[in-house]
Design an enzyme around this catalytic site. Structure first.
Site: not given
Ligand code: FPP
Length: 249
Positions: A21, A69
């Site tokens: 996150d 998501n």
């Molecule tokens: C949460 O941060 C992250 C995600 C919803 C996506 C995770 C994906 C990756 C790390 C990239 C690709 C992964 C792989 C396995 C190749 P957020 O967007 O919710 O952050 P925020 O809470 O700060 O808005």
């Protein structure tokens, strides 16, 4: 002394689950678009997988894309899917070099065709690797998983394959996407949020939770080992008293 040196290799968790996150906030701090955060999150995924494999963890499950998501803006969903396709394609070689197999849990049928194809190919190409399983939770949520399991159990009861009286907690386990994995002993969540967000609700019944303020793109090997060191300081009681646990350990 580094955190890696402090890890007791004889008492490792077999399975570590991670809620990655903070990508969006990290990007904002840099004055960039959210996608930039996800792109940099890939570096943290690589570091984490390598760190876990190097020390001897057998399973790492990453919450890469939740059922919820799908409700994000279309551009962000598309960018995440593209990033997944690209990353899986690029990293298959490294996974093989590190003897790591790629696996997935979730409603993969709902992923775009290109993403599903790339994923299935990488799973096939890495399936004989023995050192560690890197499990991507994609289009996954616990409530979806438990609902699916319940439906399948009901169908099997209807077809006479199992009797209602035979249904126990092991039966439910067998119908979950995670049937073949041990339960995660440790759950990590980055970015200072203290929530479980529909992730492995059944499986984390006895997991230790580790929260860090570090935003996911800044998570690295030492951060992973720091979480293991913290985990190893805990006493896991599974509902028993401290004295009972000490007697049997
Ligand atoms: C949460 O941060 C992250 C995600 C919803 C996506 C995770 C994906 C990756 C790390 C990239 C690709 C992964 C792989 C396995 C190749 P957020 O967007 O919710 O952050 P925020 O809470 O700060 O808005």
């Amino acid at each position: 002394m580094t955190y890696k040196e402090q890890v007791d290799r004889s008492r490792l968790p077999r399975h570590v689950a991670i809620i990655m996150d903070g990508n969006g906030r990290w990007a904002k701090q840099q004055g960039e678009m959210r996608v930039f955060g996800h792109q940099n999150g890939v570096t943290a995924v690589r570091q984490t997988a390598e760190a876990a494999a190097e020390i001897g963890v057998e399973y790492v499950t990453l919450y890469a894309f939740s059922t919820e998501n799908w409700n994000r803006p279309k551009e962000e969903v598309d960018a995440l899917m593209q990033l997944l396709v690209h990353t899986i394609h690029e990293e298959t070689k490294t996974l093989n070099e590190n003897d790591i197999r790629l696996e997935t849990i979730g409603d993969t049928n709902s992923l775009p065709e290109s993403c599903r194809r790339e994923l299935l190919e990488a799973i096939e190409n890495t399936k004989n690797n023995k050192r560690m399983a890197l499990v991507l939770a994609l289009s996954y949520s616990s409530r979806w998983e438990i609902t699916e399991a319940t439906r399948k159990i009901a169908e099997d009861v209807q077809q006479g394959k199992i009797k209602p009286a035979e249904i126990g907690s092991d039966t439910i386990n067998d119908y979950l996407c995670t049937a073949k994995y041990p339960e995660p002993e440790l759950l990590i969540r980055t970015s200072g949020e203290h929530r479980v967000s529909n992730f492995l609700l059944w499986q984390i019944a006895y997991s230790e939770f580790y929260f860090t303020d570090t935003l996911w793109p800044d998570f690295n090997k030492e951060e992973f080992y720091k979480a293991l060191v913290d985990y190893q300081k805990r006493e896991r009681r599974f509902g028993q008293t401290s004295e009972q646990v000490l007697k049997t350990s």
